[in-house]
Structure formats: structure tokens, C-alpha cells
Design a protein around this motif. Structure first.
Motif, PDB file in Angstrom:
ATOM      1  N   LEU A   1     -51.162   9.728 -46.150  1.00  0.00           N
ATOM      2  CA  LEU A   1     -51.524   8.358 -46.490  1.00  0.00           C
ATOM      3  C   LEU A   1     -50.586   7.787 -47.549  1.00  0.00           C
ATOM      4  O   LEU A   1     -50.182   6.621 -47.489  1.00  0.00           O
ATOM      5  N   LYS A   2     -50.229   8.602 -48.513  1.00  0.00           N
ATOM      6  CA  LYS A   2     -49.364   8.153 -49.606  1.00  0.00           C
ATOM      7  C   LYS A   2     -47.981   7.755 -49.109  1.00  0.00           C
ATOM      8  O   LYS A   2     -47.433   6.727 -49.518  1.00  0.00           O
ATOM      9  N   TYR A   3     -47.420   8.565 -48.198  1.00  0.00           N
ATOM     10  CA  TYR A   3     -46.045   8.345 -47.766  1.00  0.00           C
ATOM     11  C   TYR A   3     -45.922   7.667 -46.402  1.00  0.00           C
ATOM     12  O   TYR A   3     -44.820   7.350 -45.966  1.00  0.00           O
ATOM     13  N   GLY A   4     -47.041   7.443 -45.727  1.00  0.00           N
ATOM     14  CA  GLY A   4     -47.008   6.709 -44.475  1.00  0.00           C
ATOM     15  C   GLY A   4     -46.339   7.432 -43.328  1.00  0.00           C
ATOM     16  O   GLY A   4     -45.736   6.799 -42.461  1.00  0.00           O
ATOM     17  N   ALA A   5     -46.461   8.774 -43.315  1.00  0.00           N
ATOM     18  CA  ALA A   5     -45.832   9.556 -42.256  1.00  0.00           C
ATOM     19  C   ALA A   5     -46.613  10.849 -42.056  1.00  0.00           C
ATOM     20  O   ALA A   5     -47.150  11.411 -43.020  1.00  0.00           O
ATOM     21  N   PRO A   6     -46.686  11.352 -40.827  1.00  0.00           N
ATOM     22  CA  PRO A   6     -47.309  12.662 -40.606  1.00  0.00           C
ATOM     23  C   PRO A   6     -46.569  13.756 -41.374  1.00  0.00           C
ATOM     24  O   PRO A   6     -45.415  13.596 -41.771  1.00  0.00           O
ATOM     25  N   VAL A   7     -47.251  14.857 -41.583  1.00  0.00           N
ATOM     26  CA  VAL A   7     -46.730  16.064 -42.269  1.00  0.00           C
ATOM     27  C   VAL A   7     -45.843  15.721 -43.464  1.00  0.00           C
ATOM     28  O   VAL A   7     -44.681  16.079 -43.523  1.00  0.00           O
ATOM     29  N   SER A   8     -46.423  15.033 -44.430  1.00  0.00           N
ATOM     30  CA  SER A   8     -45.704  14.654 -45.646  1.00  0.00           C
ATOM     31  C   SER A   8     -46.046  15.536 -46.840  1.00  0.00           C
ATOM     32  O   SER A   8     -45.620  15.250 -47.957  1.00  0.00           O
ATOM     33  N   GLY A   9     -46.819  16.609 -46.604  1.00  0.00           N
ATOM     34  CA  GLY A   9     -47.209  17.515 -47.672  1.00  0.00           C
ATOM     35  C   GLY A   9     -46.662  18.912 -47.454  1.00  0.00           C
ATOM     36  O   GLY A   9     -45.598  19.090 -46.851  1.00  0.00           O
TER      37      GLY A   9
ATOM     38  N   ALA B   1     -58.727   2.203 -39.792  1.00  0.00           N
ATOM     39  CA  ALA B   1     -57.276   2.138 -39.620  1.00  0.00           C
ATOM     40  C   ALA B   1     -56.650   0.959 -40.352  1.00  0.00           C
ATOM     41  O   ALA B   1     -55.444   0.980 -40.645  1.00  0.00           O
ATOM     42  N   GLN B   2     -57.423  -0.055 -40.676  1.00  0.00           N
ATOM     43  CA  GLN B   2     -56.869  -1.192 -41.402  1.00  0.00           C
ATOM     44  C   GLN B   2     -56.307  -0.773 -42.757  1.00  0.00           C
ATOM     45  O   GLN B   2     -55.370  -1.387 -43.267  1.00  0.00           O
ATOM     46  N   THR B   3     -56.879   0.303 -43.325  1.00  0.00           N
ATOM     47  CA  THR B   3     -56.429   0.787 -44.627  1.00  0.00           C
ATOM     48  C   THR B   3     -55.861   2.198 -44.574  1.00  0.00           C
ATOM     49  O   THR B   3     -54.969   2.537 -45.361  1.00  0.00           O
ATOM     50  N   TYR B   4     -56.335   2.998 -43.613  1.00  0.00           N
ATOM     51  CA  TYR B   4     -56.038   4.434 -43.640  1.00  0.00           C
ATOM     52  C   TYR B   4     -55.278   4.917 -42.409  1.00  0.00           C
ATOM     53  O   TYR B   4     -55.350   6.082 -42.050  1.00  0.00           O
ATOM     54  N   HIS B   5     -54.547   4.043 -41.780  1.00  0.00           N
ATOM     55  CA  HIS B   5     -53.775   4.413 -40.591  1.00  0.00           C
ATOM     56  C   HIS B   5     -52.409   4.958 -40.978  1.00  0.00           C
ATOM     57  O   HIS B   5     -51.697   4.361 -41.793  1.00  0.00           O
ATOM     58  N   VAL B   6     -52.036   6.100 -40.409  1.00  0.00           N
ATOM     59  CA  VAL B   6     -50.689   6.656 -40.575  1.00  0.00           C
ATOM     60  C   VAL B   6     -50.013   6.622 -39.209  1.00  0.00           C
ATOM     61  O   VAL B   6     -50.453   7.297 -38.273  1.00  0.00           O
TER      62      VAL B   6
ATOM     63  N   ASN C   1     -54.820   9.202 -35.825  1.00  0.00           N
ATOM     64  CA  ASN C   1     -53.959   8.531 -36.805  1.00  0.00           C
ATOM     65  C   ASN C   1     -54.678   8.143 -38.086  1.00  0.00           C
ATOM     66  O   ASN C   1     -54.063   7.569 -38.990  1.00  0.00           O
ATOM     67  N   ILE C   2     -55.964   8.441 -38.178  1.00  0.00           N
ATOM     68  CA  ILE C   2     -56.696   8.281 -39.426  1.00  0.00           C
ATOM     69  C   ILE C   2     -57.160   9.664 -39.866  1.00  0.00           C
ATOM     70  O   ILE C   2     -57.269  10.578 -39.048  1.00  0.00           O
ATOM     71  N   PRO C   3     -57.418   9.866 -41.158  1.00  0.00           N
ATOM     72  CA  PRO C   3     -57.866  11.179 -41.611  1.00  0.00           C
ATOM     73  C   PRO C   3     -59.184  11.594 -40.965  1.00  0.00           C
ATOM     74  O   PRO C   3     -60.084  10.768 -40.773  1.00  0.00           O
ATOM     75  N   MET C   4     -59.291  12.874 -40.657  1.00  0.00           N
ATOM     76  CA  MET C   4     -60.526  13.423 -40.110  1.00  0.00           C
ATOM     77  C   MET C   4     -61.359  14.111 -41.188  1.00  0.00           C
ATOM     78  O   MET C   4     -62.450  14.600 -40.917  1.00  0.00           O
ATOM     79  N   GLN C   5     -60.848  14.155 -42.399  1.00  0.00           N
ATOM     80  CA  GLN C   5     -61.539  14.768 -43.520  1.00  0.00           C
ATOM     81  C   GLN C   5     -61.961  13.693 -44.512  1.00  0.00           C
ATOM     82  O   GLN C   5     -61.138  12.898 -44.975  1.00  0.00           O
TER      83      GLN C   5
END
Length: 219
Positions: A44-52, A17-22, A99-103
């Protein structure tokens, strides 16, 4: 399950989460909370859920086709960051179970993926296996334990607020159930699919999606 495994995963999750927390997005004005799964590359790029693409599907149904090129997470994030305070965007909250990627594919550091390979696999297994509440693999069970406790804490903070909650998809619906938090102040809209693969366009989900749109527009 080995009692130390949830603590071990919690430590790994904190390190990632230090680097990959959204972060989740919740405002004082929030009334409609979407409970989602986990972030991926665009989040991760935009810092918000459902940004794609999934967020674009949500925008199309909530605000109309003229806005569908703007994923919902990016709209809500910009509304907060720029203090625009558009009333309907203020009403929307976005919360991920994890809040971190599961993939593993979302992590751009191969060394991190290799170092935490066992936990990456456990997260991937949990993400793709929603048909059961218990797992033989103790690492998968440990990930689930940590995520349930995390979601429970987040929901408990909201228990006194008048909210409509929308768990989107089987993963979020399962974890919302396992968290076991209820409130007389809440309305829960069931049966809403995850917005991936244009699922909100499918005929069998139109009633559920219509209830979501109605909730957004209620004063």
C-alpha cells in the motif's frame, strides 16, 4: 450460496479499492508474470505488489545479493514511473489475485475494519485455507467467487501474449487453477513457493526458482 453475496462483496471490494487498491504492473514488454496473493502494508505504501521482505527475496534471486535490499515491486514500479526501461525490469509483470489487502491489519482505518468485519474475516479465512475449493461459509465462498472471476478476466486479456507465468505459493496456484485460463502462447512454471519467509532459499525449491531465473534471462 446466496446469489446476492458475491455482488455484495464485489461492492465492498470496490469501496475499499478507492483507498486501498494496489495495481498490477504489466508492460507491453512484459514476458515473465508473477502471480501473487494480495497486498499488505508495504505494498500500500509503495503502490506495487511485493514491495516488502518477500519482494527483497525475489530481487536477491533474480538480480543477485547486491540488490536484495530493493524489493522487486519497488524496483519494477520505479522502472515504470521514471521510464527508465531497463530491459530485464521491463520483462517483469506483477499481478495479485486480490488487489486489496486480505488481512485486516493492513487497513489503517479501524472504522472500515469494523464496518466490513464479516468480509474481513471471510477474506482472512480464504487466505489461510488453501486446502479446499469449496467452503461451508457462504461469505468465504462469495469472496472466492469474486476473486476467481477477477483473475480470470485479467488472464483472458493476456491470452494472446507470449508469456511465462509463475503462480507463487499455494494461494496463487489454487486461484490460477480455478480461473481455468490456458493459452498455447504461455509457459507456466509450477512449484514455485511464495517468496515469504525466505522460502526461495530452501533446497527443495531450488530447481523451480532456477527455472524462473532462466526465464527472466531468456531473450
Amino acid at each position: 450460496m446466496n446469489d446476492s453475496l458475491p455482488e455484495e462483496f464485489a461492492r465492498v471490494a470496490r469501496a475499499l479499492a478507492q483507498t486501498y487498491h494496489v495495481p498490477d504492473i504489466m508492460l507491453a514488454e512484459t514476458r515473465l508474470v508473477f502471480v501473487l496473493e494480495s497486498p499488505h502494508v508495504q505494498e500500500l505504501k509503495y503502490g506495487a505488489p511485493v514491495s516488502g521482505p518477500s519482494g527483497a527475496t525475489m530481487t536477491k534471486h533474480l538480480f543477485g545479493e547486491a540488490y536484495e535490499r530493493y524489493p522487486l515491486g519497488r524496483l519494477v514500479r520505479k522502472n515504470v514511473d521514471d521510464a527508465v526501461h531497463r530491459p530485464r525490469l521491463d520483462r517483469i509483470g506483477l499481478m495479485n489475485v486480490c488487489n486489496i489487502p486480505m488481512q485486516a491489519a493492513a487497513y489503517d482505518n479501524r472504522q472500515i475494519v469494523q464496518t466490513h468485519g464479516m468480509w474481513m474475516q471471510a477474506m482472512a479465512t480464504l487466505r489461510s485455507s488453501n486446502q479446499t475449493d469449496t467452503y461451508r461459509d457462504q461469505h468465504v465462498e462469495a469472496v472466492q467467487t469474486v476473486l476467481v472471476l477477477s483473475l480470470r478476466r485479467k488472464l483472458q486479456v493476456l491470452a494472446d501474449r507470449p508469456l511465462t507465468l509463475v503462480p507463487c505459493g499455494r494461494f496463487a496456484q489454487k486461484f490460477f487453477r480455478l480461473a481455468g485460463v490456458q493459452s498455447p502462447a504461455w509457459t507456466v512454471i509450477d512449484g514455485v513457493p511464495h517468496p515469504s519467509y525466505n522460502s526461495w532459499d530452501r533446497a527443495q525449491y531450488q530447481d523451480a526458482v532456477a527455472r524462473v531465473c532462466q526465464a527472466l534471462n531468456e531473450e
